[in-house]
Write an enzyme that holds these catalytic residues in place. Structure first.
Site, short mmCIF file in Angstrom:
data_model
loop_
_atom_site.label_atom_id
_atom_site.label_comp_id
_atom_site.label_asym_id
_atom_site.label_seq_id
_atom_site.Cartn_x
_atom_site.Cartn_y
_atom_site.Cartn_z
N HIS A 188 -0.67 -0.70 -12.53
CA HIS A 188 -1.76 -0.43 -11.40
C HIS A 188 -2.90 -1.42 -11.35
CE1 HIS A 188 -4.33 1.91 -8.87
NE2 HIS A 188 -3.33 2.33 -8.53
N ASP A 194 3.64 6.26 -7.67
CA ASP A 194 4.51 5.89 -7.01
C ASP A 194 5.95 6.10 -7.52
OD1 ASP A 194 3.31 5.02 -4.57
OD2 ASP A 194 2.51 3.49 -5.74
N HIS A 217 0.71 -1.09 0.07
CA HIS A 217 0.04 -0.11 0.08
C HIS A 217 0.76 1.34 0.06
CE1 HIS A 217 -3.53 2.45 0.64
NE2 HIS A 217 -3.92 2.12 1.53
#
Ligand code: CMC
Length: 422
Positions: A307, A364, A266
């Site tokens: 993703h 990210d 996460h």
């Protein structure tokens, strides 16, 4: 034609009808709240991949279109035209603030940014090698002891008091967790600085020393906070709502959310990006790692690519890619790590393996590079995520409280253990 779904039990031929509920956007849902009373059965949905756990009007995601909206505003529009505090206000109050409201919100954040001096004992008690997330989680949970006056989450004025305290104190707690761990003097909030600038100041400066914070650095970090503010019913938000459904106060809910976000699946992904780039090390190694990423027999994955929801592109990555380029350009960094990152990005955007699987750089990848360029230590990345996400969590709790009656979250199970041993 009725707006229902009929479920037939092929064992008995019995059929049951369930209403279909439509949202304003996105897939409709089948309301199965009477499933057990009608059929005597539960649904089985590991990881809730087909389950809507609440009604919400905060964030909307369309993974196929690469769309992310907060209260109906596109994330690219918000990032271009507004600050993190303005978007926090939007999530909390359902509208963007006017100048007067914004000033009042800024003042409220500043006024509440200091923490009870007694909390220093908590920071001090942690060993030097502690992860800042451990300190952050404990410090947030401890707010209920240091501010025991308003703890009734069901009274709107008391909830508001706790909520504002958490958002305002989070950067201070985050900066203190880092400085205590490093054994360097803490820097108190500076009320002349804005929310994000103040956090960078508390993180970076030293007593009696001028700290040079470039506007582009503050803007880049502010954008990272904003881009992490909310992302629908993900693991940590679901955790916060679950704890909130027990009528626990927000300190307990947010501390639980921090725990959920800590996991590397996460909030830990951008730290993983930088650690992987550091492991790759030099341009000579890039091809070897790309080959490993493409090898079906190797579990290795390129961090910062792909993703679960966004299958065309990650709209947050689009915003951060631009911000990352601007930051690097203005502060003039040219490290080997950056060269490696650029080469990997280039390969992934042109290589058949990555194109055919829709494996684009995600949020990210760029947030990792931005935080690295800002000189933020790797183990503070998840903490930065928390500072951004906390306004989203609080907004989700407010929404939970506004609903007619709070239903405690209590999923069922498929029991597969022994039956009646005695
Ligand atoms: N590197 C190499 N191959 C990959 C990668 C990757 N990063 N991601 C997926 N694949 C391949 C995978 O091996 C599979 O190949 P094949 O079809 O030949 O078996 C195909 O792409 C589909 O993979 P998947 O696991 O079914 O995809 P998913 O949607 O379940 O996984 C993911 C999504 C994010 C878990 C995954 O892409 C991944 O592990 N990425 C790296 C970790 C990362 O960057 N995580 C941060 C995600 S963003 C978090 C947020 O929103 O806050």
């Amino acid at each position: 034609m009725s707006n229902t779904v009929t479920l037939t039990d092929n064992r008995t031929g019995a059929s049951y009808e369930f209403p279909i509920l439509d949202g304003t956007k996105g897939p409709s849902v089948i309301d199965i709240s009477t499933l057990f009373t009608q059929t005597g059965m539960f649904t089985f949905d590991r990881g809730y991949t087909s389950t809507a756990m609440c009604r919400s009007s905060i964030t909307f995601i369309d993974g196929q279109k690469g769309e992310l909206l907060h209260r109906g505003y596109d994330i690219a529009y918000l990032a271009e035209n507004h600050t993190f505090l303005e978007v926090s206000y939007l999530l909390l109050n359902k509208k963007l603030p006017n100048a007067h409201e914004l000033e009042a919100f800024r003042l409220e954040m500043k006024k509440r940014s200091f923490i009870h001096e007694g909390m220093m004992k908590i920071f001090d008690a942690f060993p030097d090698k502690s992860h800042p997330m451990a300190i952050l989680q404990a410090a947030v949970a401890s707010l209920s002891s240091f501010y025991p006056d308003h703890l009734n989450a069901n009274k709107p004025e008391e909830f508001h008091e706790m909520a504002m305290r958490i958002i305002a104190k989070m950067p201070t707690i985050a900066a203190f967790s880092y400085r205590f761990k490093k054994g360097i003097p803490i820097i108190y909030p500076n009320l002349d600085r804005g929310f994000t600038e103040n956090f960078l100041y508390m993180l970076r400066s030293y007593p009696y020393e001028h700290v040079d914070l470039k506007p582009i650095e503050v803007k880049a970090l502010d954008t990272v906070f904003m881009l992490h503010i909310d992302h629908e019913q993900n693991a940590s938000t679901t955790t916060v709502r679950t704890v909130g459904s027990t009528h626990a106060h927000p300190y307990a809910c947010i501390a639980a959310g921090i725990g959920a976000l800590w996991g590397h699946a996460h909030g830990g992904a951008n730290e993983g990006v930088i650690r992987q780039l550091e492991a790759i090390g030099t341009l000579d190694n890039v091809d070897k790692f790309i080959a490993r990423a493409k090898d079906k027999n190797d579990p290795f994955r390129l961090m910062g690519f792909g993703h679960r929801v966004y299958k065309n592109f990650d709209p947050r990555a689009k915003v951060l890619k631009k911000m990352c380029a601007q930051l690097i350009d203005e502060i003039g960094i040219d490290s080997e790590l950056l060269k490696v990152a650029r080469r990997i990005e280039e390969i992934a955007l042109s290589d058949e393996y990555f194109i055919s699987r829709n494996l684009y750089p995600n949020v990210d990848f760029y947030s990792g590079l931005i935080l690295k360029a800002l000189g933020i230590p790797n183990d503070m990345f998840a903490v930065i995520f928390v500072i951004g996400r906390v306004s989203g969590w609080i907004s989700q709790l407010i929404e939970l409280k506004e609903q007619d009656s709070i239903k405690i979250v209590r999923p069922r199970q498929l029991y597969v253990g022994e039956s009646n041993r005695v």
